[in-house]
Design a protein around this motif. Sequence first.
Motif, PDB file in Angstrom:
ATOM      1  N   GLU A  47       0.865  -1.177   0.000  1.00  0.00           N
ATOM      2  CA  GLU A  47       0.000   0.000   0.000  1.00  0.00           C
ATOM      3  C   GLU A  47       0.903   1.228   0.000  1.00  0.00           C
ATOM      4  O   GLU A  47       1.537   1.535   1.011  1.00  0.00           O
ATOM      5  CB  GLU A  47      -0.909  -0.017   1.229  1.00  0.00           C
ATOM      6  CG  GLU A  47      -1.704   1.258   1.486  1.00  0.00           C
ATOM      7  CD  GLU A  47      -2.560   1.701   0.326  1.00  0.00           C
ATOM      8  OE1 GLU A  47      -2.115   2.594  -0.423  1.00  0.00           O
ATOM      9  OE2 GLU A  47      -3.667   1.153   0.170  1.00  0.00           O
ATOM     10  N   GLU A  48       0.986   1.888  -1.171  1.00  0.00           N
ATOM     11  CA  GLU A  48       1.881   3.041  -1.341  1.00  0.00           C
ATOM     12  C   GLU A  48       1.462   4.207  -0.436  1.00  0.00           C
ATOM     13  O   GLU A  48       2.309   4.870   0.157  1.00  0.00           O
ATOM     14  CB  GLU A  48       1.876   3.506  -2.794  1.00  0.00           C
ATOM     15  CG  GLU A  48       2.351   2.466  -3.784  1.00  0.00           C
ATOM     16  CD  GLU A  48       3.852   2.293  -3.792  1.00  0.00           C
ATOM     17  OE1 GLU A  48       4.574   3.173  -3.265  1.00  0.00           O
ATOM     18  OE2 GLU A  48       4.299   1.265  -4.312  1.00  0.00           O
ATOM     19  N   ARG A  49       0.144   4.459  -0.342  1.00  0.00           N
ATOM     20  CA  ARG A  49      -0.355   5.627   0.398  1.00  0.00           C
ATOM     21  C   ARG A  49       0.056   5.593   1.868  1.00  0.00           C
ATOM     22  O   ARG A  49       0.387   6.616   2.450  1.00  0.00           O
ATOM     23  CB  ARG A  49      -1.869   5.660   0.263  1.00  0.00           C
ATOM     24  CG  ARG A  49      -2.552   6.811   0.919  1.00  0.00           C
ATOM     25  CD  ARG A  49      -4.029   6.857   0.651  1.00  0.00           C
ATOM     26  NE  ARG A  49      -4.585   5.507   0.474  1.00  0.00           N
ATOM     27  CZ  ARG A  49      -5.849   5.223   0.371  1.00  0.00           C
ATOM     28  NH1 ARG A  49      -6.720   6.180   0.393  1.00  0.00           N
ATOM     29  NH2 ARG A  49      -6.289   3.992   0.233  1.00  0.00           N
ATOM     30  N   TYR A  50       0.033   4.421   2.483  1.00  0.00           N
ATOM     31  CA  TYR A  50       0.361   4.311   3.906  1.00  0.00           C
ATOM     32  C   TYR A  50       1.728   3.694   4.155  1.00  0.00           C
ATOM     33  O   TYR A  50       2.085   3.403   5.298  1.00  0.00           O
ATOM     34  CB  TYR A  50      -0.710   3.498   4.625  1.00  0.00           C
ATOM     35  CG  TYR A  50      -2.078   4.132   4.559  1.00  0.00           C
ATOM     36  CD1 TYR A  50      -2.319   5.361   5.159  1.00  0.00           C
ATOM     37  CD2 TYR A  50      -3.115   3.514   3.891  1.00  0.00           C
ATOM     38  CE1 TYR A  50      -3.562   5.961   5.094  1.00  0.00           C
ATOM     39  CE2 TYR A  50      -4.372   4.097   3.825  1.00  0.00           C
ATOM     40  CZ  TYR A  50      -4.586   5.323   4.429  1.00  0.00           C
ATOM     41  OH  TYR A  50      -5.828   5.901   4.364  1.00  0.00           O
ATOM     42  N   SER A  51       2.480   3.469   3.075  1.00  0.00           N
ATOM     43  CA  SER A  51       3.849   2.936   3.177  1.00  0.00           C
ATOM     44  C   SER A  51       3.915   1.640   3.983  1.00  0.00           C
ATOM     45  O   SER A  51       4.666   1.520   4.950  1.00  0.00           O
ATOM     46  CB  SER A  51       4.799   3.966   3.792  1.00  0.00           C
ATOM     47  OG  SER A  51       4.843   5.110   3.012  1.00  0.00           O
ATOM     48  N   ILE A  52       3.117   0.673   3.578  1.00  0.00           N
ATOM     49  CA  ILE A  52       3.151  -0.612   4.250  1.00  0.00           C
ATOM     50  C   ILE A  52       3.161  -1.715   3.191  1.00  0.00           C
ATOM     51  O   ILE A  52       2.498  -1.612   2.158  1.00  0.00           O
ATOM     52  CB  ILE A  52       1.960  -0.795   5.224  1.00  0.00           C
ATOM     53  CG1 ILE A  52       2.078  -2.125   5.973  1.00  0.00           C
ATOM     54  CG2 ILE A  52       0.641  -0.669   4.509  1.00  0.00           C
ATOM     55  CD1 ILE A  52       1.072  -2.306   7.095  1.00  0.00           C
ATOM     56  N   SER A  53       3.919  -2.750   3.443  1.00  0.00           N
ATOM     57  CA  SER A  53       3.929  -3.948   2.598  1.00  0.00           C
ATOM     58  C   SER A  53       4.194  -5.145   3.495  1.00  0.00           C
ATOM     59  O   SER A  53       4.857  -5.026   4.529  1.00  0.00           O
ATOM     60  CB  SER A  53       4.982  -3.841   1.495  1.00  0.00           C
ATOM     61  OG  SER A  53       6.268  -3.786   2.047  1.00  0.00           O
ATOM     62  N   PHE A  54       3.633  -6.272   3.127  1.00  0.00           N
ATOM     63  CA  PHE A  54       3.836  -7.487   3.916  1.00  0.00           C
ATOM     64  C   PHE A  54       3.447  -8.695   3.092  1.00  0.00           C
ATOM     65  O   PHE A  54       2.799  -8.593   2.049  1.00  0.00           O
ATOM     66  CB  PHE A  54       3.036  -7.434   5.233  1.00  0.00           C
ATOM     67  CG  PHE A  54       1.568  -7.180   5.051  1.00  0.00           C
ATOM     68  CD1 PHE A  54       0.667  -8.214   4.880  1.00  0.00           C
ATOM     69  CD2 PHE A  54       1.086  -5.877   5.038  1.00  0.00           C
ATOM     70  CE1 PHE A  54      -0.687  -7.967   4.705  1.00  0.00           C
ATOM     71  CE2 PHE A  54      -0.266  -5.625   4.862  1.00  0.00           C
ATOM     72  CZ  PHE A  54      -1.150  -6.676   4.692  1.00  0.00           C
TER      73      PHE A  54
END
Length: 151
Positions: A47-54
């Motif tokens: 998720e680019e908008r919230y700067s999260i990846s998993f």
Amino acid sequence: MKYIKIILILFILVIVSSCSGLKLSPAEFSWPIESVLKVGSDGSVKEERYSISFNTKPMFIKETEDSTSFMGKSIHLIRNFEGHYFITSAGFKHVYVFNMTEGALVNRSRIKISEENMKNPVFNQRNPFIELVDDGKTFNLTSEGIDGGEE
């Protein structure tokens, strides 16, 4: 000797109080709307908008007991005011609640929604709850479970 003990105790209290962590409160972590993320071929989402990846593979394996069940799927992700992540997907029976730690999301709870698989789950921010809507049914979720049962 008595004054030395008092001075030593005061000195220790000053040291301990200066070592306490800095706390910024109140804090609000909620996302206004859910994110629907396509699961990549390696099982990861970003998720680019919230700067999260998993990586979602362990969650799909836990839910379906099939190591390839993530392929071609999307997940629904939202964050409540306390900072807990709520994640589910079409075909799931559960909503997974995660906490963020150093470099990982750790499962806090798994909320059973139905005996049948969800068809098209949608999250909404309804402080203090996360609202889950699926197939005309609405559930108010907390990090611990369903609040007040089904509407």
